[in-house]
Design an enzyme around this catalytic site. Structure first.
Site, PDB file in Angstrom:
ATOM      1  NE  ARG A 116      73.273  15.150  10.209  1.00  0.00           N
ATOM      2  CZ  ARG A 116      74.536  15.591  10.369  1.00  0.00           C
ATOM      3  NH1 ARG A 116      74.813  16.527  11.247  1.00  0.00           N
ATOM      4  NH2 ARG A 116      75.509  15.073   9.678  1.00  0.00           N
TER       5      ARG A 116
ATOM      6  CD  GLU B 104      86.588  16.339  10.843  1.00  0.00           C
ATOM      7  OE1 GLU B 104      87.367  15.420  11.090  1.00  0.00           O
ATOM      8  OE2 GLU B 104      85.469  16.470  11.359  1.00  0.00           O
TER       9      GLU B 104
ATOM     10  CE  LYS C 249      83.274  13.073   6.684  1.00  0.00           C
ATOM     11  NZ  LYS C 249      83.928  14.065   7.510  1.00  0.00           N
TER      12      LYS C 249
HETATM   13  P1  ATP Z   1      82.309  14.124  10.664  1.00  0.00           P
HETATM   14  O1  ATP Z   1      81.523  13.155  11.468  1.00  0.00           O
HETATM   15  O2  ATP Z   1      83.564  13.558  10.135  1.00  0.00           O
HETATM   16  O3  ATP Z   1      82.481  15.480  11.296  1.00  0.00           O
HETATM   17  P2  ATP Z   1      80.572  15.501   8.855  1.00  0.00           P
HETATM   18  O4  ATP Z   1      79.513  14.875   8.036  1.00  0.00           O
HETATM   19  O5  ATP Z   1      80.212  16.487   9.901  1.00  0.00           O
HETATM   20  O6  ATP Z   1      81.393  14.309   9.409  1.00  0.00           O
HETATM   21  P3  ATP Z   1      82.336  17.481   7.809  1.00  0.00           P
HETATM   22  O7  ATP Z   1      83.380  17.315   6.787  1.00  0.00           O
HETATM   23  O8  ATP Z   1      82.744  17.935   9.155  1.00  0.00           O
HETATM   24  O9  ATP Z   1      81.609  16.103   7.875  1.00  0.00           O
HETATM   25  O10 ATP Z   1      81.161  18.409   7.272  1.00  0.00           O
HETATM   26  C1  ATP Z   1      81.343  19.645   6.681  1.00  0.00           C
HETATM   27  C2  ATP Z   1      80.097  20.481   6.829  1.00  0.00           C
HETATM   28  O11 ATP Z   1      78.971  19.824   6.255  1.00  0.00           O
HETATM   29  C3  ATP Z   1      79.768  20.753   8.270  1.00  0.00           C
HETATM   30  O12 ATP Z   1      79.459  22.132   8.408  1.00  0.00           O
HETATM   31  C4  ATP Z   1      78.551  19.908   8.532  1.00  0.00           C
HETATM   32  O13 ATP Z   1      77.700  20.473   9.478  1.00  0.00           O
HETATM   33  C5  ATP Z   1      77.887  19.846   7.160  1.00  0.00           C
HETATM   34  N1  ATP Z   1      77.086  18.632   7.016  1.00  0.00           N
HETATM   35  C6  ATP Z   1      77.498  17.366   7.146  1.00  0.00           C
HETATM   36  N2  ATP Z   1      76.475  16.504   6.989  1.00  0.00           N
HETATM   37  C7  ATP Z   1      75.365  17.253   6.747  1.00  0.00           C
HETATM   38  C8  ATP Z   1      73.984  16.951   6.507  1.00  0.00           C
HETATM   39  N3  ATP Z   1      73.521  15.699   6.481  1.00  0.00           N
HETATM   40  N4  ATP Z   1      73.136  17.996   6.288  1.00  0.00           N
HETATM   41  C9  ATP Z   1      73.595  19.256   6.295  1.00  0.00           C
HETATM   42  N5  ATP Z   1      74.862  19.605   6.526  1.00  0.00           N
HETATM   43  C10 ATP Z   1      75.760  18.624   6.756  1.00  0.00           C
HETATM   44 MG    MG Z   2      81.963  17.497  11.204  1.00  0.00          MG
END
Ligand code: ATP
Ligand code: MG
Length: 590
Positions: free
Chosen positions: A297, A63, A307
């Site tokens: 993750r 996002e 975030k």
């Molecule tokens: P939000 O809470 O805003 O959704 P988010 O950390 O999921 O935050 P995104 O921008 O949606 O942020 O993440 C993009 C991609 O990165 C998604 O596919 C998510 O699963 C992956 N991602 C985010 N944090 C991690 C993490 N700690 N380890 C592995 N993948 C991650």
């Molecule tokens: Mg997300």
């Protein structure tokens, strides 16, 4: 500077369940017949086109509402790395289905971070997509679901819907609006689209099964009214798709084969499959459909990655902006001196699994050390200077000593270090009264000045503050490193030094972990309570002459101290250095 080039994915041979799934699909030719119309679209758009030349398609779908962090690096390395390994393509997709304000700053920084890690979204970066470009299709698909009796407009309040959702042990209750006729559903849905109704008045739900053991299958919401402007589609829409509805469709329109996501989406997979199966059965999507695969993750100790927390650190000025070298953002990591190769090594090393676990921060640091050890030229810096005077050194004489640029890489050659009668040494390399096992300078003891001569300590003087201000010694003429007689002089200690007249003073920032606790903000404390007050120390250090013209981004090992990178706000001829990581882990004992 060793530039940030890509190394072939280290350890690509290490298998894991995702690679196994992909290899199985490739062997079975599961996706071999898919067509690719050159850009995303519904089934009919791809139908007449050529077979997709990409063996697999993955995607990285952030996002655009924040800066990427170390956790995202795992997702990036996995998605882009797998596409690279299996002759596929990884799409860069902004998941911008929420009508929030887009900050161009975030978009630019996300694209730059992925490039920095060494990846491209197609040979010419042509696979850059925005989920909001698919709003028309998502809308048409929703009408198709309504027409087939698979979706209905619910007019209950949010509270009523919550109250009838049931629980893990109890089935939910069907909405009184569940059997609305198709025509009425369509009429209401179109009114929702056209802005006839206020936020929350109605919601479009998939019609699945209120008694499903999986709560996500109990008629999940798929479209909500939100009378809000979207930064790309303006005021065209008054309804926006829910993430769980939008995401599978985005994948399918883009011909994604393997849709990797984190474990919390595991319970959503039945809906992912239900939705795509329905749409494909209506002839709207090409088969075979994408498949969702979940992985754990990345959780790192001594760090926060949410975030919200990162934003708070910046907004409340606990750090100097998003790219502060203490921040776990990728822009911060880059400024800290962490390397793309180090991140790839980290992701390979932590692997993928089906259960969440914590990775110790030292694993990340070790990966960076390992890569930097290989690529960083060696240099001398005195961080805590103390004057060493060689009393028997001929006045005005300056000698050249030769120091290798890398101890394991003779082809990197040697550089010359000037030596004279007045040197800077580290304060910790002298003791008035030595402790047991101390082999460095103390009165009467001899040490080798690395790459130079053996000196014998003859005395010292103190300043008005009672601190040692100057150490005195005599040097041994025929003891110079690399000369025939040098080896006869056996000493136990070796110290580094700089000639005072030629050394130049620079700002050096000694960075350390941002938090001092393994799990910041747990055990009743706020995460801010766990900030490490010593995570940044700024000092004035002496550096060898060869470092004077170092350019922003160049990385070095300062012998005995650690790895350092030239900060981006250095001035020509006056570099500022950031410590990336110490040579050894000093947190083990904590
Ligand atoms: P939000 O809470 O805003 O959704 P988010 O950390 O999921 O935050 P995104 O921008 O949606 O942020 O993440 C993009 C991609 O990165 C998604 O596919 C998510 O699963 C992956 N991602 C985010 N944090 C991690 C993490 N700690 N380890 C592995 N993948 C991650
Ligand atoms: Mg997300």
């Amino acid at each position: 500077m060793p530039n940030d080039t890509k190394t072939p994915s280290e350890g690509a041979h290490i298998t894991n369940f995702i690679r196994q799934a992909i290899e199985k699909d490739l062997a079975a030719g599961k996706y071999a017949q898919r067509k690719w119309g050159g850009e995303p679209g519904p089934g009919p758009k791809h139908a007449g086109a050529a077979t997709d030349s990409a063996k697999i398609r993955t995607r990285f779908p952030p996002e655009p509402n924040g800066y990427l962090h170390i956790g995202h690096a795992k997702s990036i390395c996995l998605n882009f790395g797998l596409a690279e390994q299996y002759g596929g393509v990884c799409h860069m997709r902004f998941d911008d289905t929420n009508p929030e304000k887009e900050e161009q700053e975030y978009v630019d920084s996300i694209l730059e971070a992925v490039h920095w890690l060494g990846y491209h979204w197609g040979g010419k970066d042509e696979n850059l997509y925005h989920a909001s470009d698919y709003f028309d299709w998502m809308y048409q698909f929703a009408e198709a679901l309504i027409e087939h009796g698979d979706a209905y407009v619910d007019s209950q309040t949010a509270d009523e819907m919550r109250a009838t959702r049931g629980s893990l042990t109890e089935a939910g209750l069907e909405s009184p609006y569940r059997s609305r006729p198709v025509a009425e559903n369509l009429k209401l849905f179109r009114e929702m689209r056209d802005g006839t109704h206020p936020d929350g008045a109605h919601i479009l739900r998939a019609k699945i099964d209120m008694a499903s053991p999986n709560i996500n299958m109990r008629d999940p919401a798929i479209y909500r009214i939100k009378n809000a402007e979207h930064h790309r589609t303006g005021d065209k829409w008054h309804i926006y798709p829910m993430y769980t509805y939008a995401h599978p469709i985005e994948d399918a329109l883009e011909n994604i084969t393997h849709s990797l996501c984190t474990l919390e989406f595991e319970d959503q997979r039945p809906f992912y499959d239900w939705l795509l199966e329905k749409l494909a059965s209506f002839g709207l999507l090409q088969r075979p459909l994408p498949q969702q695969i979940e992985f754990s993750r990345l959780n790192l100790t001594y760090t926060v990655m949410s975030k919200r927390f990162l934003k708070q650190l910046v907004d409340e000025k606990h750090v100097d902006g998003w790219d502060d070298p203490r921040m776990p953002t990728l822009v911060g990591c880059r400024r800290r001196g962490f390397t793309p190769e180090g991140f790839r090594m980290l992701v390979e090393r932590v692997g993928v699994s089906k259960s969440d676990s914590w990775i110790d921060y030292s694993v990340l640091e070790d990966c960076m050390r390992e890569h930097l050890n290989d690529v960083a030229p060696r240099r001398i810096a005195v961080l805590d200077p103390l004057k060493l005077v060689i009393d028997n050194w001929p006045k005005g004489r300056v000698d050249e000593c030769l120091a290798p640029n890398h101890p394991q890489k003779p082809e990197w050659a040697k550089r010359s270090l000037p030596i004279s009668g007045e040197l800077w040494i580290e304060r910790e390399d002298f003791m008035e009264v030595p402790t047991k096992g101390y082999f460095r300078l103390f009165p009467g003891n001899s040490v080798r000045l690395k790459y130079g001569y053996v000196v014998r300590c003859t005395g010292y003087s103190k300043g008005a503050d009672g601190r040692v201000s100057e150490v005195h010694c005599d040097y041994v003429e025929d003891s110079k490193s690399g000369t025939p007689g040098a080896d006869q002089h056996k000493v136990k200690g070796v110290i580094h030094w700089l000639s005072a007249a030629q050394a130049h003073q620079c700002e050096v920032r000694l960075y350390d972990r941002l938090f001092r606790m393994v799990h910041p903000g747990t055990g009743g404390r706020g995460f801010l309570d766990d900030l490490n007050p010593d995570a940044k120390k700024t000092i004035a250090a002496y550096l060898e002459p060869a470092l004077k013209d170092a350019k922003a981004g160049e990385r070095f090992q300062f012998e005995r101290h650690g790895y350092f990178v030239v900060d981006r706000d250095s001035r020509p001829g006056a570099p500022t250095f950031n410590r990336t990581v110490t040579l050894r882990d000093s947190w083990l004992k904590v």
